[in-house]
Design a protein around this motif. Structure first.
Motif, short mmCIF file in Angstrom:
data_model
loop_
_atom_site.label_atom_id
_atom_site.label_comp_id
_atom_site.label_asym_id
_atom_site.label_seq_id
_atom_site.Cartn_x
_atom_site.Cartn_y
_atom_site.Cartn_z
N MET A 1 37.34 22.85 24.14
CA MET A 1 36.92 23.31 25.46
C MET A 1 35.44 23.05 25.58
N SER A 2 35.08 22.26 26.56
CA SER A 2 33.68 21.85 26.66
C SER A 2 32.79 22.89 27.32
N ASP A 3 33.32 23.66 28.26
CA ASP A 3 32.46 24.61 28.96
C ASP A 3 33.13 25.98 29.02
N ILE A 4 32.87 26.78 28.01
CA ILE A 4 33.48 28.09 27.90
C ILE A 4 33.11 28.97 29.09
N ARG A 5 31.85 28.91 29.50
CA ARG A 5 31.39 29.76 30.61
C ARG A 5 32.17 29.48 31.89
N SER A 6 32.41 28.22 32.19
CA SER A 6 33.18 27.88 33.38
C SER A 6 34.60 28.42 33.29
N PHE A 7 35.18 28.32 32.10
CA PHE A 7 36.53 28.84 31.90
C PHE A 7 36.55 30.35 32.09
N VAL A 8 35.57 31.05 31.51
CA VAL A 8 35.49 32.51 31.66
C VAL A 8 35.37 32.88 33.13
N ASP A 9 34.61 32.12 33.88
CA ASP A 9 34.48 32.39 35.32
C ASP A 9 35.84 32.34 36.01
N THR A 10 36.73 31.47 35.55
CA THR A 10 38.05 31.34 36.19
C THR A 10 38.99 32.50 35.84
N ILE A 11 38.76 33.17 34.72
CA ILE A 11 39.65 34.27 34.31
C ILE A 11 39.01 35.65 34.49
N PHE A 12 37.76 35.69 34.89
CA PHE A 12 37.01 36.95 34.96
C PHE A 12 37.70 38.00 35.85
N ASP A 13 38.04 37.64 37.08
CA ASP A 13 38.64 38.61 37.99
C ASP A 13 39.97 39.15 37.45
N GLU A 14 40.74 38.28 36.82
CA GLU A 14 42.01 38.70 36.22
C GLU A 14 41.76 39.72 35.10
N LEU A 15 40.75 39.47 34.28
CA LEU A 15 40.44 40.39 33.18
C LEU A 15 39.95 41.74 33.71
N VAL A 16 39.16 41.73 34.77
CA VAL A 16 38.71 42.97 35.39
C VAL A 16 39.91 43.75 35.92
N SER A 17 40.84 43.05 36.54
CA SER A 17 42.04 43.69 37.06
C SER A 17 42.87 44.33 35.95
N ILE A 18 43.02 43.61 34.85
CA ILE A 18 43.76 44.14 33.69
C ILE A 18 43.06 45.37 33.14
N ARG A 19 41.76 45.29 33.00
CA ARG A 19 40.99 46.43 32.47
C ARG A 19 41.15 47.66 33.36
N ARG A 20 41.08 47.46 34.66
CA ARG A 20 41.20 48.59 35.59
C ARG A 20 42.61 49.18 35.57
N ASP A 21 43.62 48.33 35.43
CA ASP A 21 44.99 48.81 35.34
C ASP A 21 45.16 49.66 34.09
N ILE A 22 44.65 49.18 32.98
CA ILE A 22 44.74 49.94 31.72
C ILE A 22 43.96 51.25 31.84
N HIS A 23 42.79 51.19 32.48
CA HIS A 23 41.98 52.41 32.65
C HIS A 23 42.73 53.45 33.47
N ALA A 24 43.45 53.01 34.49
CA ALA A 24 44.18 53.92 35.37
C ALA A 24 45.41 54.52 34.70
N HIS A 25 45.87 53.90 33.61
CA HIS A 25 47.09 54.36 32.93
C HIS A 25 46.85 54.55 31.43
N PRO A 26 45.96 55.48 31.06
CA PRO A 26 45.63 55.69 29.64
C PRO A 26 46.77 56.37 28.89
N GLU A 27 46.81 56.08 27.58
CA GLU A 27 47.83 56.70 26.72
C GLU A 27 47.18 57.10 25.40
#
Length: 169
Positions: A1-27
């Motif tokens: 992968m030549s540009d990790i930062r660009s790749f992270v930019d493409t998955i960032f919103d998805e990761l934030v969404s996952i984190r918030r979902d997990i935060h809302a449903h703690p166990e």
């Protein structure tokens, strides 16, 4: 992968969404059923080489490098929450009375899933194996001992990850 930062930019919103979902449903520890199912589902979507569930609420992902033999590195993320009442008022605040991710394990999970996505695209550059350990029950000091008892560290040369109460693993 030549540009990790660009790749992270493409998955960032998805990761934030996952984190918030997990935060809302703690166990709490050893009850991370929804959390481990979500992790497993995300790993399956990614096409991870091998997924194991050594304990009912633990998940281990294996990534095999294509560059040849080498060391085995384990990366660890805690997945349990604390028996704490959340009063943040955030839109993704805990929906479970008296339990919240007050210690950042929701972030650990999201960051590790992001790391996995990056590593999945770098297997041509990896020697050996990367073992990602999503560990339950860190807050009560039992998870690491139980995980070690399953053999999750067998063949591991080095471990990196957040250190908590039971930082044996």
């Amino acid at each position: 992968m030549s540009d990790i930062r660009s790749f992270v930019d493409t998955i960032f919103d998805e990761l934030v969404s996952i984190r918030r979902d997990i935060h809302a449903h703690p166990e709490l520890g050893m009850h991370e059923v929804r959390t481990s199912a979500l992790i497993r589902s995300e790993l399956e979507k990614m096409g991870v080489d091998e997924i194991r569930q050594p304990l009912p609420t633990a998940v281990v992902a294996l990534i095999h490098g294509k560059k040849g033999p080498g060391k085995c590195v384990a990366l660890r993320a805690d997945i349990d929450a604390l028996p704490v009442h959340e009063e943040t008022g955030l839109p993704f605040a805990s929906e479970t009375e008296g339990i919240m991710h007050a210690c950042g394990h929701d972030c650990h999970i999201a960051m590790m899933l992001g790391t996995l996505q990056i590593l999945r695209h770098m297997t041509d550059d990896i020697h050996g194996e990367v073992r990602i350990v999503f560990q339950p029950s860190e807050e009560n000091g039992q998870g690491a001992k139980l995980m070690i008892g399953t053999g999750v560290l067998d063949g591991v040369d080095q471990v990196a990850g957040g250190l908590g109460v039971d930082a044996v693993i």
